[in-house]
Design a protein around this motif. Structure first.
Motif, PDB file in Angstrom:
ATOM      1  N   ALA A   1      -2.715 -34.427  25.037  1.00  0.00           N
ATOM      2  CA  ALA A   1      -3.437 -34.606  26.563  1.00  0.00           C
ATOM      3  C   ALA A   1      -2.712 -34.589  27.758  1.00  0.00           C
ATOM      4  O   ALA A   1      -3.312 -34.787  28.416  1.00  0.00           O
ATOM      5  CB  ALA A   1      -3.145 -36.469  25.519  1.00  0.00           C
ATOM      6  N   ASP A   2      -2.013 -34.353  27.619  1.00  0.00           N
ATOM      7  CA  ASP A   2      -0.366 -34.331  29.055  1.00  0.00           C
ATOM      8  C   ASP A   2      -1.217 -33.019  29.846  1.00  0.00           C
ATOM      9  O   ASP A   2      -1.808 -32.941  31.409  1.00  0.00           O
ATOM     10  CB  ASP A   2       0.596 -34.565  28.819  1.00  0.00           C
ATOM     11  CG  ASP A   2       1.452 -35.359  28.644  1.00  0.00           C
ATOM     12  OD1 ASP A   2       0.514 -36.753  28.355  1.00  0.00           O
ATOM     13  OD2 ASP A   2       2.672 -35.634  27.638  1.00  0.00           O
ATOM     14  N   ILE A   3      -1.892 -32.504  29.237  1.00  0.00           N
ATOM     15  CA  ILE A   3      -1.462 -30.940  30.096  1.00  0.00           C
ATOM     16  C   ILE A   3      -2.997 -31.426  30.280  1.00  0.00           C
ATOM     17  O   ILE A   3      -3.417 -31.060  31.582  1.00  0.00           O
ATOM     18  CB  ILE A   3      -1.399 -29.775  29.091  1.00  0.00           C
ATOM     19  CG1 ILE A   3       0.170 -29.728  28.906  1.00  0.00           C
ATOM     20  CG2 ILE A   3      -2.111 -28.678  30.128  1.00  0.00           C
ATOM     21  CD1 ILE A   3       0.603 -28.394  28.303  1.00  0.00           C
ATOM     22  N   VAL A   4      -4.198 -31.563  29.916  1.00  0.00           N
ATOM     23  CA  VAL A   4      -6.019 -31.260  29.987  1.00  0.00           C
ATOM     24  C   VAL A   4      -5.657 -32.785  30.460  1.00  0.00           C
ATOM     25  O   VAL A   4      -6.608 -32.463  31.388  1.00  0.00           O
ATOM     26  CB  VAL A   4      -5.978 -30.912  28.238  1.00  0.00           C
ATOM     27  CG1 VAL A   4      -7.734 -30.906  28.452  1.00  0.00           C
ATOM     28  CG2 VAL A   4      -6.396 -29.892  27.944  1.00  0.00           C
ATOM     29  N   LEU A   5      -5.434 -33.282  30.363  1.00  0.00           N
ATOM     30  CA  LEU A   5      -6.293 -34.880  30.452  1.00  0.00           C
ATOM     31  C   LEU A   5      -5.511 -35.731  31.739  1.00  0.00           C
ATOM     32  O   LEU A   5      -5.848 -35.447  33.101  1.00  0.00           O
ATOM     33  CB  LEU A   5      -6.321 -35.712  30.001  1.00  0.00           C
ATOM     34  CG  LEU A   5      -6.993 -37.415  30.498  1.00  0.00           C
ATOM     35  CD1 LEU A   5      -8.790 -36.927  30.988  1.00  0.00           C
ATOM     36  CD2 LEU A   5      -7.266 -38.639  28.959  1.00  0.00           C
ATOM     37  N   GLN A   6      -3.948 -35.554  31.596  1.00  0.00           N
ATOM     38  CA  GLN A   6      -3.097 -35.980  32.684  1.00  0.00           C
ATOM     39  C   GLN A   6      -2.622 -34.951  34.138  1.00  0.00           C
ATOM     40  O   GLN A   6      -3.176 -35.528  34.862  1.00  0.00           O
ATOM     41  CB  GLN A   6      -1.681 -36.289  32.212  1.00  0.00           C
ATOM     42  CG  GLN A   6      -0.950 -37.196  33.418  1.00  0.00           C
ATOM     43  CD  GLN A   6      -1.138 -38.308  33.534  1.00  0.00           C
ATOM     44  OE1 GLN A   6      -1.295 -39.148  32.564  1.00  0.00           O
ATOM     45  NE2 GLN A   6      -0.594 -38.629  34.954  1.00  0.00           N
ATOM     46  N   GLY A   7      -2.819 -33.485  33.883  1.00  0.00           N
ATOM     47  CA  GLY A   7      -2.593 -32.815  34.301  1.00  0.00           C
ATOM     48  C   GLY A   7      -3.734 -32.671  35.120  1.00  0.00           C
ATOM     49  O   GLY A   7      -3.969 -32.596  36.591  1.00  0.00           O
TER      50      GLY A   7
END
Ligand code: NAP
Length: 262
Positions: free
Chosen positions: A120-126
């Motif tokens: 989630a951190d890489i794909v969405l937040q990133g």
């Protein structure tokens, strides 16, 4: 300049500057190459500097101007440095391709809390981090095109992919919200949902859990995705914003996946 194998005019992207996250490998590398072969200057960023540099050297050998930035898209300061560095070098940033992602197959019961959060951190937040940095630094003032590489996970559940599907669905929703909010600023925001794309590590890693049945009877190529990027980034798509374009050989429309004509 090498001859580009494409249906598009060779100078389609002349004068444009693009930033491609995860542009050192796989689909992102081919997107960067195709943008460059059509005249864009291209910045690529990801975590592994040596991979980025090798790609930049390859692209340079084809006459493409490419600069690299080591940036984990979870690290806001590194992202801001990449955006500022691109602007410092070329004074513009017209096209952002949010392509970087992390993924692996796992059942929900085997997914650690941290593994779900990492994806989630890489794909969405990133995706949010890079988009906001580019918006603030330049696009708010000058407009542009943002293209998010999503996945065809919008309307169906996906076994083994609950983490990636949840994150990519968030990106698709963010795509629509940003398209709505920024339409008046001359910023178009669109998604491209690749089906099963061959010649990529992503698919190699997931190979056991995927099928290559598509309506057009072939697996997709990274060039299929790059062609969609060229279209959506170009003025030919000036009236298109907020879509999530499936580039999946028609597999998303076939519920039965039983060939009628061979
Ligand atoms: P890939 O080869 O694994 O590429 C992922 C890229 O993202 C790598 O260059 C990686 O570089 C970069 N990256 C990963 N984590 C990062 C981070 N925290 N910060 C910055 N960069 C990071 O994958 P691919 O198969 O080409 O896929 C490209 C895109 O298409 C992804 O968004 C994927 O979800 C989507 N997609 C692919 C398929 C397919 O069939 N392959 C299908 C549907 C959707 P570093 O390791 O150097 O950071």
């Amino acid at each position: 300049m090498e001859q580009c194998m494409s249906e598009f005019r060779v100078d389609l992207m002349a004068g444009k500057v693009a930033l491609v996250t995860g542009g050192g490998t796989g689909i992102g590398k081919v997107i960067a190459r195709q943008l460059g072969l059509h005249g864009a200057r291209v910045a690529i960023c990801s975590r592994k500097l040596e991979v980025l540099e090798a790609t930049a050297a390859e692209l340079a050998s084809e006459g493409i101007e490419c600069i690299v930035f080591q940036a984990d898209i979870r690290d806001i300061e590194a992202v801001e440095r990449a955006v500022a560095g691109t602007l410092e070098r070329w004074g513009a940033l017209d096209i952002l391709v949010n392509n970087a992602a992390g993924n692996f197959p796992a059942r929900i019961e085997d997914l650690s809390y941290n593994a779900f959060k990492t994806v989630a951190d890489i794909v969405l937040q990133g995706t949010f981090n890079v988009t906001k940095a580019v918006f603030t630094a330049i696009m708010k003032e000058r407009g542009g095109a943002v293209i998010n590489i999503t996945a065809p996970f919008e309307h169906m559940g996906v076994s083994w992919q609950a983490h990636a599907a949840a994150a990519k669905s968030g990106v698709i929703s963010f795509t629509r919200s940003a398209a709505a909010e920024w339409a008046g600023l001359g910023i178009r925001v669109n998604g491209i949902a690749p089906g099963e794309i061959g010649q990529t590590e992503g698919v190699d890693r997931l190979a056991d859990t995927l099928t290559s049945e598509t309506q057009v009877r072939r697996v997709g190529s990274p060039e299929d995705i790059a062609n969609a990027v060229l279209f959506l980034a170009s003025d030919a798509a000036a009236y298109i914003s907020g879509v999530n374009l499936y580039v999946d050989g028609g597999s998303g429309v076939d519920m039965l996946k039983v060939p009628v004509y061979e």
